[in-house]
Design a protein around this motif. Structure first.
Motif, PDB file in Angstrom:
ATOM      1  N   LEU A  30      61.785  83.568  33.061  1.00  0.00           N
ATOM      2  CA  LEU A  30      61.911  83.958  34.466  1.00  0.00           C
ATOM      3  C   LEU A  30      62.093  85.462  34.571  1.00  0.00           C
ATOM      4  O   LEU A  30      62.858  86.059  33.824  1.00  0.00           O
ATOM      5  N   ASP A  31      61.399  86.059  35.540  1.00  0.00           N
ATOM      6  CA  ASP A  31      61.606  87.482  35.754  1.00  0.00           C
ATOM      7  C   ASP A  31      62.951  87.684  36.455  1.00  0.00           C
ATOM      8  O   ASP A  31      63.564  86.736  36.949  1.00  0.00           O
ATOM      9  N   ALA A  32      63.421  88.908  36.483  1.00  0.00           N
ATOM     10  CA  ALA A  32      64.754  89.219  37.019  1.00  0.00           C
ATOM     11  C   ALA A  32      64.888  88.806  38.479  1.00  0.00           C
ATOM     12  O   ALA A  32      65.910  88.249  38.890  1.00  0.00           O
ATOM     13  N   ALA A  63      66.124  93.907  41.943  1.00  0.00           N
ATOM     14  CA  ALA A  63      65.040  93.339  41.143  1.00  0.00           C
ATOM     15  C   ALA A  63      63.755  93.149  41.952  1.00  0.00           C
ATOM     16  O   ALA A  63      62.785  92.603  41.450  1.00  0.00           O
ATOM     17  N   GLY A  64      63.780  93.586  43.218  1.00  0.00           N
ATOM     18  CA  GLY A  64      62.553  93.550  44.010  1.00  0.00           C
ATOM     19  C   GLY A  64      62.486  92.527  45.125  1.00  0.00           C
ATOM     20  O   GLY A  64      61.468  92.437  45.813  1.00  0.00           O
ATOM     21  N   ALA A  65      63.528  91.755  45.346  1.00  0.00           N
ATOM     22  CA  ALA A  65      63.523  90.790  46.453  1.00  0.00           C
ATOM     23  C   ALA A  65      63.762  91.535  47.765  1.00  0.00           C
ATOM     24  O   ALA A  65      64.406  92.581  47.782  1.00  0.00           O
ATOM     25  N   ASP A  66      63.265  90.980  48.845  1.00  0.00           N
ATOM     26  CA  ASP A  66      63.549  91.559  50.148  1.00  0.00           C
ATOM     27  C   ASP A  66      64.367  90.567  50.979  1.00  0.00           C
ATOM     28  O   ASP A  66      64.580  89.426  50.565  1.00  0.00           O
ATOM     29  N   ALA A  67      64.814  91.007  52.149  1.00  0.00           N
ATOM     30  CA  ALA A  67      65.686  90.180  52.987  1.00  0.00           C
ATOM     31  C   ALA A  67      65.002  88.883  53.396  1.00  0.00           C
ATOM     32  O   ALA A  67      65.633  87.819  53.418  1.00  0.00           O
ATOM     33  N   ASP A  68      63.718  88.940  53.720  1.00  0.00           N
ATOM     34  CA  ASP A  68      63.008  87.718  54.116  1.00  0.00           C
ATOM     35  C   ASP A  68      63.007  86.677  53.002  1.00  0.00           C
ATOM     36  O   ASP A  68      63.218  85.492  53.249  1.00  0.00           O
ATOM     37  N   THR A  69      62.790  87.117  51.782  1.00  0.00           N
ATOM     38  CA  THR A  69      62.775  86.197  50.643  1.00  0.00           C
ATOM     39  C   THR A  69      64.161  85.592  50.429  1.00  0.00           C
ATOM     40  O   THR A  69      64.289  84.398  50.152  1.00  0.00           O
ATOM     41  N   ILE A  70      65.185  86.411  50.566  1.00  0.00           N
ATOM     42  CA  ILE A  70      66.558  85.921  50.389  1.00  0.00           C
ATOM     43  C   ILE A  70      66.887  84.862  51.432  1.00  0.00           C
ATOM     44  O   ILE A  70      67.473  83.823  51.119  1.00  0.00           O
ATOM     45  N   VAL A  71      66.461  85.073  52.674  1.00  0.00           N
ATOM     46  CA  VAL A  71      66.705  84.085  53.728  1.00  0.00           C
ATOM     47  C   VAL A  71      65.887  82.818  53.472  1.00  0.00           C
ATOM     48  O   VAL A  71      66.346  81.708  53.748  1.00  0.00           O
ATOM     49  N   GLN A  72      64.698  82.955  52.904  1.00  0.00           N
ATOM     50  CA  GLN A  72      63.893  81.782  52.570  1.00  0.00           C
ATOM     51  C   GLN A  72      64.582  80.902  51.529  1.00  0.00           C
ATOM     52  O   GLN A  72      64.379  79.685  51.512  1.00  0.00           O
ATOM     53  N   VAL A  73      65.412  81.506  50.694  1.00  0.00           N
ATOM     54  CA  VAL A  73      66.193  80.717  49.732  1.00  0.00           C
ATOM     55  C   VAL A  73      67.078  79.728  50.495  1.00  0.00           C
ATOM     56  O   VAL A  73      67.196  78.558  50.110  1.00  0.00           O
ATOM     57  N   LEU A  74      67.674  80.166  51.590  1.00  0.00           N
ATOM     58  CA  LEU A  74      68.519  79.272  52.388  1.00  0.00           C
ATOM     59  C   LEU A  74      67.715  78.096  52.936  1.00  0.00           C
ATOM     60  O   LEU A  74      68.160  76.950  52.884  1.00  0.00           O
ATOM     61  N   ASP A  75      66.532  78.402  53.477  1.00  0.00           N
ATOM     62  CA  ASP A  75      65.682  77.331  53.996  1.00  0.00           C
ATOM     63  C   ASP A  75      65.270  76.359  52.898  1.00  0.00           C
ATOM     64  O   ASP A  75      65.184  75.158  53.121  1.00  0.00           O
ATOM     65  N   THR A  76      65.030  76.884  51.715  1.00  0.00           N
ATOM     66  CA  THR A  76      64.570  76.064  50.598  1.00  0.00           C
ATOM     67  C   THR A  76      65.657  75.131  50.089  1.00  0.00           C
ATOM     68  O   THR A  76      65.384  73.971  49.758  1.00  0.00           O
ATOM     69  N   VAL A  77      66.899  75.615  50.021  1.00  0.00           N
ATOM     70  CA  VAL A  77      67.966  74.781  49.464  1.00  0.00           C
ATOM     71  C   VAL A  77      68.641  73.879  50.498  1.00  0.00           C
ATOM     72  O   VAL A  77      69.347  72.951  50.125  1.00  0.00           O
ATOM     73  N   MET A  78      68.417  74.135  51.785  1.00  0.00           N
ATOM     74  CA  MET A  78      69.114  73.347  52.809  1.00  0.00           C
ATOM     75  C   MET A  78      68.924  71.838  52.664  1.00  0.00           C
ATOM     76  O   MET A  78      69.908  71.088  52.760  1.00  0.00           O
ATOM     77  N   PRO A  79      67.722  71.341  52.406  1.00  0.00           N
ATOM     78  CA  PRO A  79      67.589  69.879  52.265  1.00  0.00           C
ATOM     79  C   PRO A  79      68.358  69.309  51.067  1.00  0.00           C
ATOM     80  O   PRO A  79      68.690  68.131  51.044  1.00  0.00           O
ATOM     81  N   ILE A  80      68.635  70.137  50.090  1.00  0.00           N
ATOM     82  CA  ILE A  80      69.325  69.675  48.883  1.00  0.00           C
ATOM     83  C   ILE A  80      70.834  69.832  49.016  1.00  0.00           C
ATOM     84  O   ILE A  80      71.590  68.904  48.732  1.00  0.00           O
ATOM     85  N   VAL A  81      71.286  71.009  49.437  1.00  0.00           N
ATOM     86  CA  VAL A  81      72.728  71.292  49.466  1.00  0.00           C
ATOM     87  C   VAL A  81      73.374  70.915  50.787  1.00  0.00           C
ATOM     88  O   VAL A  81      74.594  70.808  50.867  1.00  0.00           O
ATOM     89  N   GLY A  82      72.565  70.746  51.832  1.00  0.00           N
ATOM     90  CA  GLY A  82      73.080  70.359  53.131  1.00  0.00           C
ATOM     91  C   GLY A  82      73.240  71.533  54.078  1.00  0.00           C
ATOM     92  O   GLY A  82      73.487  72.667  53.673  1.00  0.00           O
ATOM     93  N   ARG A  83      73.079  71.233  55.334  1.00  0.00           N
ATOM     94  CA  ARG A  83      73.190  72.246  56.385  1.00  0.00           C
ATOM     95  C   ARG A  83      74.555  72.935  56.395  1.00  0.00           C
ATOM     96  O   ARG A  83      74.624  74.154  56.542  1.00  0.00           O
ATOM     97  N   PRO A  84      75.676  72.220  56.214  1.00  0.00           N
ATOM     98  CA  PRO A  84      76.978  72.903  56.263  1.00  0.00           C
ATOM     99  C   PRO A  84      77.116  74.027  55.223  1.00  0.00           C
ATOM    100  O   PRO A  84      77.690  75.075  55.524  1.00  0.00           O
ATOM    101  N   ARG A  85      76.601  73.833  54.023  1.00  0.00           N
ATOM    102  CA  ARG A  85      76.686  74.896  53.001  1.00  0.00           C
ATOM    103  C   ARG A  85      75.873  76.112  53.425  1.00  0.00           C
ATOM    104  O   ARG A  85      76.296  77.249  53.235  1.00  0.00           O
ATOM    105  N   VAL A  86      74.702  75.875  53.997  1.00  0.00           N
ATOM    106  CA  VAL A  86      73.848  76.973  54.423  1.00  0.00           C
ATOM    107  C   VAL A  86      74.464  77.687  55.626  1.00  0.00           C
ATOM    108  O   VAL A  86      74.465  78.920  55.687  1.00  0.00           O
ATOM    109  N   VAL A  87      75.024  76.933  56.563  1.00  0.00           N
ATOM    110  CA  VAL A  87      75.670  77.536  57.729  1.00  0.00           C
ATOM    111  C   VAL A  87      76.848  78.401  57.295  1.00  0.00           C
ATOM    112  O   VAL A  87      77.081  79.483  57.842  1.00  0.00           O
ATOM    113  N   THR A  88      77.572  77.963  56.292  1.00  0.00           N
ATOM    114  CA  THR A  88      78.688  78.750  55.769  1.00  0.00           C
ATOM    115  C   THR A  88      78.193  80.022  55.082  1.00  0.00           C
ATOM    116  O   THR A  88      78.787  81.095  55.223  1.00  0.00           O
TER     117      THR A  88
END
Length: 108
Positions: A30-32, A63-88
Motif C-alpha cells: 500500500l502506498d502511504a 501523503a497526497g490525500a485531499d479533503a474530499d477523499t478524506i470525507v469519502q472515507v466516512l461515506d465508505t465506512v458508514m454502512p460498516i461502522v454505523g451512522r453514529p460513529r460517523v456522526v461522532t
C-alpha cells in the motif's frame, strides 16, 4: 514474506509481523496515502480520540490525500461502522481539516 506467512505470524501474535506496520511506511504494497486512509477508517470505527484523527489526517494530507477523499472515507465506512460513529467523527474531522462547522445554523 508472502501473505500466508504474514497471516500465520499475525495469527500466533509474533511481534515481528506487526512491527512492520509502524508509521506510514512498511504497510506492504500500500502506498502511504492509502495506508493513511485505511488507518483513518479504522480510527473512525473504534471512535478514536480527536487527537488521533488529527494526526492521521495530517499524515494523509502529507501523503497526497485531499479533503474530499478524506470525507469519502466516512461515506465508505458508514454502512460498516454505523451512522453514529460517523456522526461522532465528522465534526472532529472537519476541525482537523480547518473547517469550523456551524452546527447550530439552520441554513443549508
Amino acid at each position: 514474506m508472502d501473505y500466508s506467512e504474514h497471516l500465520r505470524r499475525l495469527s500466533i501474535d509474533e511481534q515481528q509481523a506487526g512491527s512492520v506496520l509502524d508509521g506510514v511506511q512498511g504497510a506492504g504494497d500500500l502506498d502511504a496515502r492509502t495506508s493513511c486512509l485505511v488507518r483513518l477508517a479504522a480510527l473512525v470505527a473504534v471512535a478514536a480520540p480527536e487527537s488521533s484523527l488529527h494526526r492521521e489526517i495530517d499524515r494523509a494530507i502529507g501523503a497526497g490525500a485531499d479533503a474530499d477523499t478524506i470525507v469519502q472515507v466516512l461515506d465508505t465506512v458508514m454502512p460498516i461502522v454505523g451512522r453514529p460513529r460517523v456522526v461522532t467523527a465528522a465534526p472532529r474531522i472537519a476541525t482537523a481539516l480547518g473547517d469550523d462547522l456551524d452546527l447550530l445554523s439552520t441554513e443549508d
